[in-house]
Design an enzyme around this catalytic site. Structure first.
Site, PDB file in Angstrom:
ATOM      1  N   ASN A  94       3.551  56.673  65.617  1.00 19.58           N
ATOM      2  CA  ASN A  94       2.630  55.972  66.539  1.00 19.58           C
ATOM      3  C   ASN A  94       1.939  56.952  67.489  1.00 19.58           C
ATOM      4  OD1 ASN A  94       5.063  56.408  67.882  1.00 19.58           O
ATOM      5  ND2 ASN A  94       4.866  54.609  69.175  1.00 19.58           N
ATOM      6  N   ASP A 305      15.692  57.015  69.935  1.00 19.46           N
ATOM      7  CA  ASP A 305      14.426  56.360  70.314  1.00 19.46           C
ATOM      8  C   ASP A 305      13.826  57.076  71.533  1.00 19.46           C
ATOM      9  OD1 ASP A 305      12.212  54.777  70.284  1.00 19.46           O
ATOM     10  OD2 ASP A 305      13.244  52.917  70.803  1.00 19.46           O
TER      11      ASP A 305
HETATM   12 ZN   LIG Z   1      10.546  50.561  67.854  1.00 21.70          ZN
END
Ligand SMILES: [Zn+2]
Length: 428
Positions: A94, A305
């Protein structure tokens, strides 16, 4: 140049623990694990009272390059990963533009080879621009070096697109990683929906927003017999759904992140925007279920993350703040403190979830210490207590709710291909 890690306690990642042994490294490779090897080396690391582990592997992080270099870049991100003990990391697509074609995959790999200090494995998008509409050229991306596909940050909203993506990805031997979030159920929510959101007057996000999508993707995985990996599991319900699916043989794997077993929605009190993350911090009941899932194997791995943001994106009202936690540099310590010190996992089990199992799930090398293999090694001091200081982070992202917390278990050295890329003694 040869290196000897002397007198350490070694977890080899294949079920063997050696006490007070040496590891000899030559030409980037481990050449021997034995006693009395130090005289054969040019340089010695004294690992007495330390644990020597297969290099940690992170299956889910955000390096922000290209497009958001003000948050993080490959150089700062891999320095941060090294300080967190990670020798290999898989970065999400992303970025801007998104990593949705072979040229972008090659770009990340090239940048990482010249500017990165740990191994970087790009994860490609599932759909062009991560818009959920047109599938990427999976074969070309696989060939260019993508290790998995994900539209992470956003879900693949259309179920049929997800179904087709699962089938194509399987043909190309690519793992699909699903960001499970039903946006219509999230609505305008900014934290977990419940007592705390009511108390604080913030709009809540129902656990259902995650669980509906976990259920959908498991059903799609089951009917197509295609593997799926569920990202950042945060709720008790999601753990239950995955546990049931695994018991009937669905090819599902999943991860959680350290903040989901180290913090709850009570931390949002005071409106510290560093507690804002997606999925949101949940309740004590969820936290207990996440720990149970880690213990019984429902949750296969721990991924960071790592989601760095600029200060300005967090120094705003809670509703407006960016979601994410800068996670590399606290991941091992949070995991050790909350899982091993509390008796939920053994150190060996923790290392498996941070190294050998992520390697298997992503299909990448690593996770094992053995003669003949690349010397990707993390050395930790499990007795060392310290206070988290975000101002000392190598990451550009100082966004952590763990600033000032006392944790146990610290990274002492990180070694990639025989090269010391992090040495706590020289750390800032
Ligand atoms: Zn995610």
């Amino acid at each position: 140049m040869s290196l000897c890690i002397r007198n350490g306690n070694i977890i080899d990642g294949e079920g063997i623990v050696f006490h007070n042994k040496d590891i000899l490294i030559k030409n980037n490779l481990i050449v021997d694990i034995n006693t009395n090897l130090a005289h054969k080396a040019d340089r010695i690391i004294d690992a007495s009272n330390l644990w020597v582990l297969p290099g940690l592997i992170d299956a889910h992080c955000h390096l922000r390059e290209p497009g958001f270099e003000y948050k993080e870049d490959i150089s700062s991100g891999t320095a941060s990963a090294a300080a967190g003990g990670f020798t290999s990391i898989a970065c999400m697509p992303n970025t801007l533009p998104a990593i949705d074609n072979a040229a972008m995959v090659e770009y990340i790999k090239k940048k990482a080879a010249t500017q990165g200090i740990v191994r970087v494995y790009p994860i490609g998008a599932i759909t062009l621009g991560r818009e959920g509409k047109t599938m990427v050229e999976m074969g070309e991306m696989k060939e260019a070096g993508a290790v998995a596909l994900s539209d992470d940050g956003d879900p693949v909203v259309d179920p049929n697109t997800m179904r087709l993506a699962l089938e194509y990805a399987k043909q190309f031997g690519l793992l699909l990683i699903s960001h499970c979030e039903d946006k219509s159920l999230v609505a305008q929510g900014v934290m977990n929906e419940g007592y705390m959101s009511t108390l604080l007057g913030l709009k809540g996000i129902s656990r259902a927003a995650e669980e509906v999508m976990v259920a959908r993707d498991i059903i799609l995985s089951e009917i197509t017999a295609c593997p799926i990996h569920i990202a950042h599991v945060s709720t008790k319900g999601a753990v239950d759904i995955i546990r049931q699916a695994k018991s009937r043989g669905v090819p599902v794997t999943c991860e959680t992140a350290p903040h989901y077993f180290s913090a709850t929605d009570e931390w949002v009190e005071g409106y510290d925007t560093n507690t804002k993350v997606n999925p949101p911090l949940r309740t004590e009941e969820d936290l207990v279920a996440i720990k149970e899932g880690l213990k019984d194997g429902t949750i296969d791995i721990i991924a960071t993350d790592h989601a760095p943001h600029h200060r300005d994106e967090k120094e705003v009202e809670y509703d407006m703040a960016a979601s994410g936690i800068s996670g590399f540099e606290t991941a091992f310590s949070l995991s050790y403190t909350h899982l091993v010190e509390t008796g939920i996992l053994s150190l060996e089990e923790l290392v498996a979830k941070l190294s050998s199992i992520p390697a298997k799930i992503l299909g990448i090398p690593g996770g094992v210490l053995k003669a003949g293999l690349p010397a990707d090694i993390t050395i930790v001091d499990i007795n060392r207590e310290y206070e988290v200081d975000r101002d000392h982070f190598y990451s550009k992202g100082k966004n952590t709710p763990f600033h000032g917390k006392r944790l146990k278990g610290k990274i002492a050295y990180t070694i990639v291909g025989g090269k010391i890329v992090y040495d706590e003694e020289d750390a800032k």
